[in-house]
Design a protein around this motif. Structure first.
Motif: not given
Length: 206
Positions: A177-185
């Protein structure tokens, strides 16, 4: 080996010994008494490796308060050169992984490390086509922790209802959660304890 732009940055911008000398095999270690680990990392492509990233100097403008987790970092970082881009590999070493470790340690470290490396990448003049997170561990404790405290899976205030075990760990991803979502493997690296030394040992090939 590297581009002229990267070579220039290494010579002119980045402090000496920030990266290890380039090799295709590294011994990455966690040497704290609370849980020692030794990972043999094999890398096919040319690369830049930061050993003990959590001990390196990083961006000095981040909030120092512990509750924000902006002073935390993963143990080791590898920047892998591909044919036309770079991949970022973030490696965190743990003896065991459960809800508390995932939420309070691993994810904040990944988030802060990612943004610190983005700043570093700006000086190097490189972009990442992919980000992969690795957790080395011996014991998986999610289910045991949930049995002891079912509230472990309760979402934080303002966060989406999500079970970190079911929705992240088992699906091989990290959601930040960075104000929006970042998705990493995310890739699990199961380690085995050396009976003589008590050190967790394993191997990873990139």
């Amino acid at each position: 080996m590297y581009s002229t732009r990267v070579d220039f940055a290494l010579d002119q911008f980045i402090e000496e010994n920030y990266f290890l000398p380039m090799h295709h095999q590294y011994h990455l270690k966690e040497e704290k008494d609370s849980g020692k680990s030794d990972l043999i990392l094999n890398v096919t492509n040319d690369n830049l490796c930061i050993y003990n990233f959590d001990d390196k100097r990083r961006c000095g403008f981040l909030r120092p308060e512990k509750k924000y987790g902006m002073q935390k970092s993963v143990d080791h970082v590898l920047l892998e050169k591909t044919a036309d881009s770079w991949k970022l590999h973030l490696i965190e070493m743990k003896s065991g992984v459960g809800y508390k470790t995932w939420l309070k340690s691993i994810k904040p470290k990944v988030r802060t490390s990612y943004f610190n490396i983005l700043a570093l990448a700006g000086f190097l003049g490189i972009r990442f086509c992919e980000v992969i997170v690795y957790t080395t561990y011996e014991k998986e404790r999610f289910l045991a922790e949930r049995e002891v405290n079912p509230r472990m899976i309760m979402p934080q205030l303002g966060s989406e209802a999500r079970d970190p075990f079911r929705d992240e760990w088992e699906k091989d991803r990290v959601i930040l959660n960075v104000g929006e979502e970042l998705v990493f493997s995310h890739k699990k690296v199961l380690m085995k304890k050396n009976a003589l030394t008590g050190t967790l040992e394993g191997m990873l090939t990139i």
